[in-house]
Enzyme design. Structure first.
Site, mmCIF file in Angstrom:
data_model
loop_
_atom_site.group_PDB
_atom_site.id
_atom_site.type_symbol
_atom_site.label_atom_id
_atom_site.label_comp_id
_atom_site.label_asym_id
_atom_site.label_seq_id
_atom_site.Cartn_x
_atom_site.Cartn_y
_atom_site.Cartn_z
ATOM 1 N N LYS A 1 0.838 -1.208 0.000
ATOM 2 C CA LYS A 1 0.000 0.000 0.000
ATOM 3 C C LYS A 1 0.871 1.256 0.000
ATOM 4 O O LYS A 1 2.067 1.189 0.339
ATOM 5 C CB LYS A 1 -0.928 -0.014 1.222
ATOM 6 C CG LYS A 1 -0.213 0.099 2.553
ATOM 7 C CD LYS A 1 -1.160 -0.126 3.722
ATOM 8 C CE LYS A 1 -0.414 -0.013 5.035
ATOM 9 N NZ LYS A 1 -1.195 -0.514 6.171
ATOM 10 N N ARG B 1 -10.484 0.435 15.865
ATOM 11 C CA ARG B 1 -10.345 1.382 14.769
ATOM 12 C C ARG B 1 -11.262 0.919 13.643
ATOM 13 O O ARG B 1 -12.216 1.583 13.306
ATOM 14 C CB ARG B 1 -8.872 1.418 14.318
ATOM 15 C CG ARG B 1 -8.542 2.506 13.336
ATOM 16 C CD ARG B 1 -7.102 2.411 12.853
ATOM 17 N NE ARG B 1 -6.812 1.135 12.199
ATOM 18 C CZ ARG B 1 -5.682 0.836 11.587
ATOM 19 N NH1 ARG B 1 -4.692 1.725 11.562
ATOM 20 N NH2 ARG B 1 -5.497 -0.330 11.007
ATOM 21 N N TYR C 1 16.177 31.087 1.691
ATOM 22 C CA TYR C 1 15.047 31.893 2.182
ATOM 23 C C TYR C 1 15.310 32.411 3.585
ATOM 24 O O TYR C 1 15.757 31.666 4.462
ATOM 25 C CB TYR C 1 13.759 31.070 2.188
ATOM 26 C CG TYR C 1 13.174 30.869 0.816
ATOM 27 C CD1 TYR C 1 12.667 31.957 0.095
ATOM 28 C CD2 TYR C 1 13.112 29.612 0.241
ATOM 29 C CE1 TYR C 1 12.122 31.780 -1.168
ATOM 30 C CE2 TYR C 1 12.568 29.420 -1.022
ATOM 31 C CZ TYR C 1 12.077 30.517 -1.721
ATOM 32 O OH TYR C 1 11.534 30.330 -2.957
ATOM 33 N N MET D 1 11.382 24.290 -1.780
ATOM 34 C CA MET D 1 10.444 23.313 -2.344
ATOM 35 C C MET D 1 11.180 22.218 -3.128
ATOM 36 O O MET D 1 10.851 21.043 -3.027
ATOM 37 C CB MET D 1 9.429 24.019 -3.247
ATOM 38 C CG MET D 1 8.291 23.104 -3.682
ATOM 39 S SD MET D 1 7.096 23.909 -4.756
ATOM 40 C CE MET D 1 6.258 25.008 -3.622
HETATM 41 C C1 PLP Z 1 -0.343 -1.562 6.875
HETATM 42 C C2 PLP Z 1 -0.904 -2.800 7.419
HETATM 43 C C3 PLP Z 1 -0.082 -3.894 7.751
HETATM 44 C C4 PLP Z 1 1.432 -3.841 7.690
HETATM 45 O O1 PLP Z 1 1.940 -3.271 8.859
HETATM 46 P P1 PLP Z 1 3.524 -3.165 9.107
HETATM 47 O O2 PLP Z 1 3.613 -2.638 10.493
HETATM 48 O O3 PLP Z 1 4.055 -2.198 8.096
HETATM 49 O O4 PLP Z 1 4.076 -4.525 8.937
HETATM 50 C C5 PLP Z 1 -0.695 -5.071 8.167
HETATM 51 N N1 PLP Z 1 -2.021 -5.156 8.273
HETATM 52 C C6 PLP Z 1 -2.851 -4.121 7.983
HETATM 53 C C7 PLP Z 1 -4.319 -4.308 8.141
HETATM 54 C C8 PLP Z 1 -2.320 -2.912 7.560
HETATM 55 O O5 PLP Z 1 -3.150 -1.891 7.303
#
Ligand code: PLP
Length: 334
Positions: free
Chosen positions: A33, A116, A243, A289
């Site tokens: 992700k 969550r 800057y 930037m």
């Molecule tokens: C991002 C995520 C992970 C991975 O977590 P890490 O700490 O980077 O290994 C695992 N499970 C879910 C549901 C996540 O959202």
């Protein structure tokens, strides 16, 4: 433009270390992700697949589409649930079940204590019933730990809750369901692993955010960040640069700008306590930037080779440092 080097050997080293814990490479789902935590979705997907990883996890369907051909399964954490041979979708709420397309592959997330996302423990039977009624294909049951990286017993009571969930799902007659709960911290910390899958993100990229006393595997950062020289000049003693003129030369010095800035996702930082690069060069004055300035005239410099060191400077975690980097930064695999 600045560029990122991806060290394939280090990536494979980390995956091998994790496989020692899971017992096999087949049980590793690589979490890709957010542009593979800033490392490049397609590149890391390809490397993981070449290593033999069969399962991936992303947030959205558009990400899954870019890596679909590389994996047997892709778990999508948060998107509209549709029928697909490769994709499975996380169910976070009872409402997700009623909105899902028939025959879609789903993985039910159960809230065992993080509070969550996921359905509540007392909604489990109702969720399983709805899944059957809607003709969804339940392929997984998952949970997420809130304190896997902390030295406390919290992880263990959440695990107990998940064991009970597994029992209840089996009693409801579901078969061929994969159970998974571990993220990187949990798998690094656990001595015994008997689930079907781990969802590994940060550990695969080479960082361990666990507190000291844990039995730590040696992981190696996969990413290093480099910048190229744009221009050089000699500052006379007393001349100011950048800057606000925050930086003043206290002697004659040769300085150069390099092509990395906050526009690329590098933190703007605090001029009073500047970040020092892996090569020992302090950033001079304010970060612009698209530019930083250093006392150097090398054509190319390494800004960071370990995001954890950077994270300590910026008082954050390795995840944020790498994920903040712009997806536009070119990547080279070495
Ligand atoms: C991002 C995520 C992970 C991975 O977590 P890490 O700490 O980077 O290994 C695992 N499970 C879910 C549901 C996540 O959202």
């Amino acid at each position: 433009m600045a560029f990122i080097k991806i060290n394939k050997q280090n990536f494979y080293h980390n995956l091998n270390q994790i496989a020692l814990k899971t017992g096999s490479v087949e049980k590793i789902a690589i979490v890709l992700k957010d542009n593979a935590y800033g490392h490049g979705l397609e590149l890391m997907g390809r490397l993981a697949s070449e290593f033999g990883i069969k399962h991936a996890v992303v947030r959205k369907t558009f990400e899954a589409e870019l890596i679909k051909s590389l994996f047997e399964t892709v778990l999508i954490l948060g998107d509209s649930i549709v029928k697909d041979d490769v994709y499975s979708f996380t169910i976070n709420t009872l409402a997700d079940i009623t909105k899902a397309e028939q025959d879609a592959k789903v993985e039910l997330k159960v809230d065992t204590g993080m509070h969550r996302n996921g359905i509540a423990l007392d909604e489990l039977e109702e969720a399983l019933h709805l899944i059957k009624e809607q003709n969804l294909n339940l392929v997984g049951i998952m949970t997420h730990y809130r304190s896997a990286d902390e030295l406390s017993s919290e992880l263990f009571w959440q695990q107990k809750q998940f064991e009970m969930v597994k029992q209840r799902v089996k009693e409801a007659g579901f078969e061929n369901v994969r159970f998974h709960s571990h993220n990187s911290a949990a798998i690094l910390r656990m001595k015994h692993f008997d689930e079907d899958l781990v969802r590994v993100g940060i550990g695969a990229y080479g960082y361990n955010e666990l507190a000291e006393p844990f039995d730590e595997l040696v992981l190696r950062p996969v990413m290093s960040l480099h910048a190229k020289k744009v221009s050089s000049r000699v500052l006379k003693s007393g001349e100011r640069m950048g800057y606000g003129g925050d930086f003043m030369a206290n002697k004659e010095m040769l300085v150069s700008t390099y092509d990395l800035g906050y526009g690329d996702g590098w933190c703007r930082d605090n001029t009073q306590n500047p970040y020092v690069t892996s090569e020992g060069l302090a950033l001079l004055g304010r970060v612009s930037m698209d530019f930083i300035a250093l006392e150097s005239d090398k054509e190319e410099i390494c800004v960071m080779h370990d995001a954890k060191v950077v994270a300590e400077h910026f008082k954050t975690i390795s995840y944020e440092v790498t994920t903040a980097l712009s997806p536009d930064i070119p990547k080279v695999s070495v």
